[in-house]
Design a protein around this motif. Structure first.
Motif, PDB file in Angstrom:
ATOM      1  N   ASP A 155      39.453  38.322  36.803  1.00 44.06           N
ATOM      2  CA  ASP A 155      38.803  39.413  37.524  1.00 44.06           C
ATOM      3  C   ASP A 155      39.496  39.717  38.847  1.00 44.06           C
ATOM      4  O   ASP A 155      39.515  40.873  39.290  1.00 44.06           O
ATOM      5  CB  ASP A 155      37.327  39.090  37.760  1.00 44.06           C
ATOM      6  CG  ASP A 155      36.457  39.464  36.570  1.00 44.06           C
ATOM      7  OD1 ASP A 155      36.967  40.153  35.663  1.00 44.06           O
ATOM      8  OD2 ASP A 155      35.275  39.075  36.543  1.00 44.06           O
ATOM      9  N   ILE A 156      40.044  38.706  39.477  1.00 44.75           N
ATOM     10  CA  ILE A 156      40.797  38.945  40.714  1.00 44.75           C
ATOM     11  C   ILE A 156      42.028  39.787  40.404  1.00 44.75           C
ATOM     12  O   ILE A 156      42.326  40.764  41.105  1.00 44.75           O
ATOM     13  CB  ILE A 156      41.191  37.620  41.387  1.00 44.75           C
ATOM     14  CG1 ILE A 156      39.928  36.862  41.843  1.00 44.75           C
ATOM     15  CG2 ILE A 156      42.114  37.872  42.587  1.00 44.75           C
ATOM     16  CD1 ILE A 156      40.180  35.430  42.260  1.00 44.75           C
ATOM     17  N   ASP A 157      42.739  39.430  39.338  1.00 46.08           N
ATOM     18  CA  ASP A 157      43.900  40.229  38.924  1.00 46.08           C
ATOM     19  C   ASP A 157      43.478  41.624  38.493  1.00 46.08           C
ATOM     20  O   ASP A 157      44.128  42.623  38.813  1.00 46.08           O
ATOM     21  CB  ASP A 157      44.634  39.534  37.770  1.00 46.08           C
ATOM     22  CG  ASP A 157      45.676  38.542  38.261  1.00 46.08           C
ATOM     23  OD1 ASP A 157      45.838  38.396  39.488  1.00 46.08           O
ATOM     24  OD2 ASP A 157      46.331  37.895  37.422  1.00 46.08           O
ATOM     25  N   ARG A 158      42.361  41.680  37.760  1.00 43.06           N
ATOM     26  CA  ARG A 158      41.884  42.967  37.262  1.00 43.06           C
ATOM     27  C   ARG A 158      41.525  43.905  38.421  1.00 43.06           C
ATOM     28  O   ARG A 158      41.809  45.113  38.378  1.00 43.06           O
ATOM     29  CB  ARG A 158      40.667  42.745  36.355  1.00 43.06           C
ATOM     30  CG  ARG A 158      40.227  43.976  35.600  1.00 43.06           C
ATOM     31  CD  ARG A 158      39.071  43.657  34.664  1.00 43.06           C
ATOM     32  NE  ARG A 158      39.503  42.865  33.528  1.00 43.06           N
ATOM     33  CZ  ARG A 158      39.083  41.618  33.296  1.00 43.06           C
ATOM     34  NH1 ARG A 158      38.237  41.031  34.118  1.00 43.06           N
ATOM     35  NH2 ARG A 158      39.518  40.966  32.246  1.00 43.06           N
ATOM     36  N   ALA A 159      40.950  43.360  39.463  1.00 39.85           N
ATOM     37  CA  ALA A 159      40.596  44.171  40.631  1.00 39.85           C
ATOM     38  C   ALA A 159      41.846  44.778  41.269  1.00 39.85           C
ATOM     39  O   ALA A 159      41.887  45.974  41.581  1.00 39.85           O
ATOM     40  CB  ALA A 159      39.847  43.318  41.657  1.00 39.85           C
TER      41      ALA A 159
END
Length: 301
Positions: free
Chosen positions: A217-221
């Motif tokens: 999710d950090i990468d996705r953000a």
């Protein structure tokens, strides 16, 4: 010594950057010796540099005959005396440990000709930290390459004692290698790009180590907002999680910062489990087909 006098380049450290830099030099006509204390590492580097060259051919950045001629100009050895003989310039890419780097340069100062230029490919240290230990501070500076597949930018960072002749020679070499030169006017930890990148990666690891959000999710953000092809954890897999950990651990010890210490411990778990990123086929993601390259990675929850 002038640029025309350069013939033999010694690469110390056969890791990811070492063999890439070595091949780039060989591609541009230099005889290259890659030195490492570990024969297994050298054997792997020899195979990886062939894959690296094949990738350049596939990308149409290199012709097949150029690849073979370049590979023929590269040799590998664990014999430091043989490696040092007739070396005109050293490029060093060993782990981010100033004591280790200082010891290596001290050893090769005793073995190399007086004319040999010493350069370090350090990502985060500054040359004045080990300049005196090299035995030839006037012939020493930081000559930093980024991932050669992705970019052609290099940083040149002298220390106050570096001679102007050395600076000009290394700049001429960078230009001959087809690189865009970023010349630092003063020493700075992390050069220019890495200084910005390190704060970015630190923020991502802090979020993960504090369990604010998952790695994905950090990468996705980041990827979703910035429309980039990878996020901070994908980038760290490319750099090598062991490298990121070593840098983080050094900073944690230097400043005794509780959060940075926690970040180093978080990264160390991956290193201890052999999850180093692309080079070990597994890190935050599995390779060669990481999840963040899937078409629906950003959109799926």
């Amino acid at each position: 010594m002038k640029i025309e006098d350069l013939n033999k380049i010694l690469v110390i450290g056969a890791g990811t950057m070492g063999h890439q830099i070595g091949f780039l030099c060989a591609l541009n006509g230099y005889n290259v010796v890659v030195y490492d204390i570990n024969q297994d590492v050298l054997d792997k580097a020899s195979e990886r540099v062939k894959l690296f060259a094949d990738k350049l051919v596939h990308m149409k950045r290199l012709k097949a005959d150029e690849k073979e001629n370049s590979l023929d100009r590269m040799t590998y050895t664990t014999d430091k005396d043989l490696a040092a003989k007739d070396a005109d310039l050293i490029t060093e890419s060993v782990p981010e440990d100033p004591k280790m780097k200082a010891t290596i340069f001290k050893t090769f100062n005793e073995l190399c000709p007086e004319r040999t230029i010493f350069t370090t490919n350090t990502s985060t240290l500054i040359p004045s930290m080990i300049a005196e230990e090299t035995g030839r501070p006037e012939k020493f500076l930081a000559f930093h390459f980024h991932d050669i597949i992705q970019t052609d930018v290099v940083d040149i960072m002298p220390h106050p004692g570096t001679s102007e002749e050395t600076i000009e020679l290394v700049k001429a070499l960078a230009e001959k290698l087809g690189q865009i030169v970023i010349m630092l006017k003063k020493e700075n930890f992390g050069y220019v790009f890495n200084a910005m990148l390190s704060d970015f990666l630190k923020s991502a690891v802090t979020l993960a180590s504090n369990k604010v959000a998952s790695v994905e999710d950090i990468d996705r953000a980041w990827m979703g907002v910035m429309k980039s092809q990878s996020g901070p954890f994908g980038i760290m897999d490319s750099i090598g999680i062991d490298t990121v950990w070593k840098i983080t651990d050094n900073i944690a010890k230097l400043y005794e910062n509780p959060q940075i210490t926690k970040n180093a411990e978080y990264l160390k778990e991956y290193v201890d489990n052999g999850k180093l990123g692309i080079k070990s086929s597994e890190g935050f993601y599995s390779y060669p087909d990481p999840k963040f390259l899937e078409d629906d990675f950003i959109s799926k929850g």
